[in-house]
Design a protein around this motif. Sequence first.
Motif, mmCIF file in Angstrom:
data_model
loop_
_atom_site.group_PDB
_atom_site.id
_atom_site.type_symbol
_atom_site.label_atom_id
_atom_site.label_comp_id
_atom_site.label_asym_id
_atom_site.label_seq_id
_atom_site.Cartn_x
_atom_site.Cartn_y
_atom_site.Cartn_z
ATOM 1 N N MET A 155 0.845 -1.199 0.000
ATOM 2 C CA MET A 155 0.000 0.000 0.000
ATOM 3 C C MET A 155 0.879 1.247 0.000
ATOM 4 N N TYR A 156 0.414 2.256 -0.737
ATOM 5 C CA TYR A 156 1.154 3.522 -0.839
ATOM 6 C C TYR A 156 0.668 4.460 0.263
ATOM 7 N N ILE A 157 1.565 4.826 1.153
ATOM 8 C CA ILE A 157 1.201 5.722 2.248
ATOM 9 C C ILE A 157 1.765 7.097 1.970
ATOM 10 N N THR A 158 0.923 8.089 1.817
ATOM 11 C CA THR A 158 1.409 9.427 1.491
ATOM 12 C C THR A 158 1.888 10.142 2.738
ATOM 13 N N THR A 159 2.584 11.229 2.482
ATOM 14 C CA THR A 159 3.012 12.080 3.588
ATOM 15 C C THR A 159 1.815 12.495 4.425
ATOM 16 N N ALA A 160 0.748 12.914 3.729
ATOM 17 C CA ALA A 160 -0.401 13.432 4.462
ATOM 18 C C ALA A 160 -1.069 12.342 5.282
ATOM 19 N N LEU A 161 -1.119 11.114 4.740
ATOM 20 C CA LEU A 161 -1.720 10.020 5.494
ATOM 21 C C LEU A 161 -0.919 9.752 6.762
ATOM 22 N N GLU A 195 8.094 15.677 9.276
ATOM 23 C CA GLU A 195 9.546 15.826 9.333
ATOM 24 C C GLU A 195 10.173 14.735 10.191
ATOM 25 N N LEU A 196 9.471 14.310 11.214
ATOM 26 C CA LEU A 196 9.968 13.189 12.019
ATOM 27 C C LEU A 196 10.024 11.916 11.179
ATOM 28 N N ALA A 197 9.025 11.733 10.329
ATOM 29 C CA ALA A 197 9.032 10.557 9.455
ATOM 30 C C ALA A 197 10.215 10.601 8.495
ATOM 31 N N TYR A 198 10.497 11.785 7.943
ATOM 32 C CA TYR A 198 11.655 11.921 7.066
ATOM 33 C C TYR A 198 12.942 11.565 7.811
ATOM 34 N N PHE A 199 13.059 12.075 9.038
ATOM 35 C CA PHE A 199 14.248 11.813 9.850
ATOM 36 C C PHE A 199 14.383 10.311 10.120
ATOM 37 N N ASN A 200 13.274 9.661 10.364
ATOM 38 C CA ASN A 200 13.276 8.218 10.614
ATOM 39 C C ASN A 200 13.812 7.437 9.421
ATOM 40 N N HIS A 201 13.552 7.960 8.229
ATOM 41 C CA HIS A 201 13.971 7.283 6.992
ATOM 42 C C HIS A 201 15.348 7.732 6.511
ATOM 43 N N GLY A 202 15.980 8.654 7.227
ATOM 44 C CA GLY A 202 17.274 9.151 6.793
ATOM 45 C C GLY A 202 17.176 10.289 5.808
ATOM 46 N N GLY A 203 15.977 10.875 5.657
ATOM 47 C CA GLY A 203 15.783 11.989 4.738
ATOM 48 C C GLY A 203 14.520 11.827 3.916
ATOM 49 N N ILE A 204 14.153 12.904 3.244
ATOM 50 C CA ILE A 204 12.896 12.915 2.501
ATOM 51 C C ILE A 204 12.933 12.006 1.269
ATOM 52 N N LEU A 205 14.070 11.957 0.579
ATOM 53 C CA LEU A 205 14.124 11.172 -0.656
ATOM 54 C C LEU A 205 14.065 9.672 -0.388
ATOM 55 N N PRO A 206 14.822 9.153 0.596
ATOM 56 C CA PRO A 206 14.646 7.731 0.918
ATOM 57 C C PRO A 206 13.213 7.408 1.342
ATOM 58 N N TYR A 207 12.591 8.358 2.051
ATOM 59 C CA TYR A 207 11.196 8.160 2.447
ATOM 60 C C TYR A 207 10.306 7.992 1.216
ATOM 61 N N VAL A 208 10.451 8.901 0.244
ATOM 62 C CA VAL A 208 9.612 8.849 -0.957
ATOM 63 C C VAL A 208 9.854 7.552 -1.725
ATOM 64 N N ILE A 209 11.118 7.169 -1.867
ATOM 65 C CA ILE A 209 11.436 5.933 -2.600
ATOM 66 C C ILE A 209 10.759 4.735 -1.941
ATOM 67 N N ARG A 210 10.853 4.643 -0.624
ATOM 68 C CA ARG A 210 10.259 3.489 0.067
ATOM 69 C C ARG A 210 8.744 3.471 -0.107
ATOM 70 N N GLN A 211 8.115 4.653 -0.064
ATOM 71 C CA GLN A 211 6.663 4.689 -0.222
ATOM 72 C C GLN A 211 6.245 4.339 -1.653
ATOM 73 N N LEU A 212 6.949 4.894 -2.639
ATOM 74 C CA LEU A 212 6.604 4.606 -4.030
ATOM 75 C C LEU A 212 6.868 3.143 -4.384
ATOM 76 N N SER A 213 7.912 2.585 -3.820
ATOM 77 C CA SER A 213 8.246 1.193 -4.149
ATOM 78 C C SER A 213 7.193 0.229 -3.627
ATOM 79 N N LYS A 214 6.447 0.646 -2.600
ATOM 80 C CA LYS A 214 5.395 -0.215 -2.051
ATOM 81 C C LYS A 214 4.110 -0.139 -2.867
#
Length: 996
Positions: free
Chosen positions: A1-7, A976-995
Amino acid sequence: MYITTALLRRTSSSSSNTSTTGKRLLSSLSKKPVSSSASSPISSNFNQTHQRSLSFYSALRSAQRWSHGVDWKSPASLGAQIRIASSAASLFQRNIATMASENAFKKILTSLPKPSGGEFGKFYSLPALNDPRIDKLPYSIRILLESAIRNCDGFQVTKEDVEKIIDWENSSPKQVEIPFKPARVLLQDFTGVPAVVDLACMRDAMNNLGSDSNKINPLVPVDLVIDHSVQVDVARSENAVQANMELEFQRNKERFAFLKWGSNAFHNMLVVPPGSGIVHQVNLEYLGRVVFNTGGMLYPDSVVGTDSHTTMIDGLGVAGWGVGGIEAEATMLGQPMSMVLPGVVGFKLSGKLKNGVTATDLVLTVTQMLRKHGVVGKFVEFYGNGVGEISLADRATIANMSPEYGATMGFFPVDQVTLQYLKLTGRSDDTVAMIEAYLRANNMFVDYSEPQQERVYSSYLDLNLADVEPCVSGPKRPHDRVPLREMKVDWHSCLDNKVGFKGFAVPKEAQEKVAKFSFHGQPAELKHGSVVIAAITSCTNTSNPSVMLGAALVAKKACELGLQVKPWIKTSLAPGSGVVTKYLQKSGLQKYLNEQGFHIVGYGCTTCIGNSGDLDESVAAAISENDIVAAAVLSGNRNFEGRVHALTRANYLASPPLVVAYALAGTVDIDFNKEPIGVGKDGKDVYFQDIWPSTEEIAEVVQSSVLPDMFKSTYEAITKGNAMWNQLPVPIAKLYSWDPNSTYIHDPPYFKNMTMDPPGPHGVKDAYCLLNFGDSITTDHISPAGSIHKDSPAAKYLVERGVDRKDFNSYGSRRGNDEIMARGTFANIRLVNKLLNGEVGPKTLHIPTGEKLSVFDAAMRYKSAGVGTIVLAGAEYGSGSSRDWAAKGPMLLGVKAVIAKSFERIHRSNLVGMGIVPLCFKSGEDADTLGLTGHERYTIDLPSNIHEIRPGQDVTIQTDTGKSFTCTVRFDTEVELAYFNHGGILPYVIRQLSKQ
C-alpha cells in the motif's frame, strides 16, 4: 500500500504530542513495509482512491503542455497533443463524478457558465459553503482553503484540515499543520540540475530495490528555465550576447545535454533553453496561469520553486514561494507539502509615489519595514487603495524580494491591473475572461471600485507611498537601506566602523588613498568607494519596463550632456527576457545605453548571482595591491559579501537608473544633492537632477514602446529553442548512463546500500565542532555559487582530473557533481569562523591536532576517524537563496547537527530533508553566553524510537567539559519526524513509491 506524507501526518495530533495511532504507524514504518494486500477498510479504500488518481495523472501527464498550449520539444505535434489532451480531459470528466463522490465537499462543486453559453468548467465554490468566516480570510489563505477543499479525500486532506483553514483567525496562532498541494513546480538550472540528478538517481534506486523505475515521474507540471549559467565574460561589445552564449555552451554543454535528456526521459517536464530569459520573469510573463483549467476543473494557479525568488509570481496573484530542491522533488512525485498554517501580515498601501521615485526605492523601503516588523514564516498580503496605484511590474518587484524581508510570500490579489497585464503579455482574451469569471465567482478577485470587505490579518503595517524616497541598500545586506541623501555620510561611517555589516575598518590615514594604474595605456585611478562593476541585472528589476526605460533615459541625457562612464568600470545589461530588448529598440534608447557601455551581455541572472565575470587584470591588481574597498552597484536583490565579486567588498542594490548614475559618477562616495556627477561637454558641472527623468517622461516611453506583440513573438520563439540547444545530442533512455569521468554530472551516494527498512533516528555522540559561526551565515557562505578559488579543495579535485583553471566554471554550474559540491561546502572566501579567532577564509581548526585545514580536509579527517561533527551558529543561519546543497554538502561532510539561535525557513527544512538535526538555543542564549568555544565534544541524546520524539521538544546537550544546556529540536511537524526516521525525505519517498 502507498502511504502518502499526508496520510502519515493524518495519524498524529496537531499538538506537540504524538498520538497513539501516530506512534503505531511510525513504529510500523520503522519495522517493515506495509503489505499491499492489507485488508483494513482504510487501506483498501485509500488504495482505490490513489490508483484512480494515478490513472488520471498518467493520462494527463502526456497531454498538451499547459504553458499556453505549446510544447517546444515538438511544435509540429500540436494537433496530436490536442487529441491526447482531449482524451485526458474526457477521462477527467468521467472521473469528476467519482472524485466528487469521494470528496466531502462534493455538494459545492459548481458550474461556471460562459456569458455566450456553455461553461468554462466546474469549480469548488467557497461562497457555497455559506460560512461568514471565509469572507474575512486574507486572499492568500483562500488559495490554501480552495486547494484543501478540492483535494479533500479523507486521507491526504481531511475535513479537519479544511476546518483549520476556515478557522484561520483562531488556528494560525497555534502553529497548526496543514497539507498543501501546489499546482506546479518551477526550477532553474543551478537547482534544477541536482533535482534531475536526484530523480535519475532515484530511478536507479527503485531499480535496485526491484521496483518499477518509471514510478519516478513528475505528477504535476514542472517548468525548468536555464538562466543561471551565463557569465559576463564579454562586456561593452555589440557581440557580447553571442560571445557569452558560446562560452556558456562550451562550459555547460554536458549539463545542458543532461537537462535535455531529462526533458525527454521524464513526463510532464518543460525545459526552457538557455538564452531565453530569467526564470521568474519568464514565469511572470509566460508560464504563470493564474487559473488552471485542467480537463474542465478550474482552480487557482500555485507554484513552489527551487529558487527563493519564486515569490515574484505573487505579484500576479499566484501563490508561490521557494522551497529546497528536495522538497520540490517530493512535490513533483505527488507528495502533499506539510506546512504550518501561516500568520498573514496585512500591509496597507495608500497614496502615490512622488515624481522620480522608482519601484526599486519602494521595495527597498518595504524590505526594511518588514524586516524590522518580523515576518519570517508568514505571508504578507498587500491591500488598500495604494495597491491600485502601482503597476503589476512594481508589484512583482515587491513580491520578488520576499526572501529579503523574510516572508514566505508577498502577495497581491488579482484585480483589474492584473487582468490588463495578462492581456499586455499576450494571454488570450478568452483566457483572461475565464480567469476573471472564476476569481469573481469564488471571491478571490479584488475590485477597488467597490467597497472593500474588511479582512482580518495577524498584524498590520501601513505605508503612504508618498513617503518613499530614492535610496540604495548596502554595503553588505539587502535590508540595510540608505536614503540617497545620506549616502556620502553613510559611506564614510562604513569606512570608519569596525568590520561588520556596516563597516570596513579602514584607518583614517588610508581613507584618501589613490591607486593609480594604467588601463590599456590610459591613465586610471581607484579610491575607496570607486565603482568597478555597474550591472543592470536580475529579475527583480529587469521585468519592470519603467525602471529599464528610466535607465535608458538617464543614459540618453548623459550622452547629450557629454558625460561618459569610465572605461575601466565593468558595465553590463542582462535583461530577464527578450521583450526588454524589443522595447528598448522600439524606443530608440538602446543606443544610448550602448554608448555608456551597457551593452546587452545575455539573458540570465549574471551579476546578481555572482556570474559577473573577471575584472580587467589591471583593475583587479590595483584593488588587491592597494587594499582598495571597491564597489559594485547592481539592480539585483542580494548583495552579501563575496557574492557579487570577490574583489568588490562594498555592494549596493539600486534601481537601474541609479546604476547608470553611479557608473557615470564612478564612485559611491558622492552626495547627489550637492556634488556634480561630472563635467559636461560645455565645461559646466552636470548634476544628478540634470540627468534624472520625470515619472511622466518614463510613462510616455513605456506607453509607446511596450506592446503585446512583443511578448507573443518572444515566447513563440522560446518554444522553438535556439540553434546551439537544438543541436545538442542526447540519448533516449529512461535510466541515465552515468559517466564516471564527468566533472559535471556524478551519481551521488545518497541511496547506496539502501534497503526497504528505515534506518531510524540517530543521536550524536562525542561530536567535534567543525565550525563556530556568528549571526547571518547565508547559504552563500555554506554553499557558494560563484567562482572556484584556485587554491580550494574543489580546484585541486578538478586539476587532478585534467581540468584547466580557465574551465573551472562556477560552483553553481557544477551542482550536479557531489564530489565538487562537498569540497565547495563552506568554501566561501569571506567565511568568518570563531575557531580561528575571526580570521577570514574557508578554513577551520582540526580540534584533535590543532592544525588549520580547509573545511573539507578537516571534515574528511573526522569522517575517516569515525567521528561525527556539529556546527555552532548565531541568528538567521541559512538565510539567502534556497539551496539544497547548503544541506546536502554538510551531510556529505559528516555534519550530524546544527545548533543555532535561529534558522531561515527553507534551510531548516532542507537540513531535516537530508537527515541533519536542527536545534535552537533557548531564548537569550547562544554559544557565547553559554561559554562554548567550539573546542568541546558534544553529545545529543535522541531516542532510538521515532515515536518517542515530538516536534519542538527540548533536548539536553552534554559536552566533555561538563557543561550541559537545553535546546529545542526543530523538527516542526510529524512528517519531518518521518523523514528523519527514513534518513531523509528522498529515501522516504522511494520506500513509499516502491510499495505502491
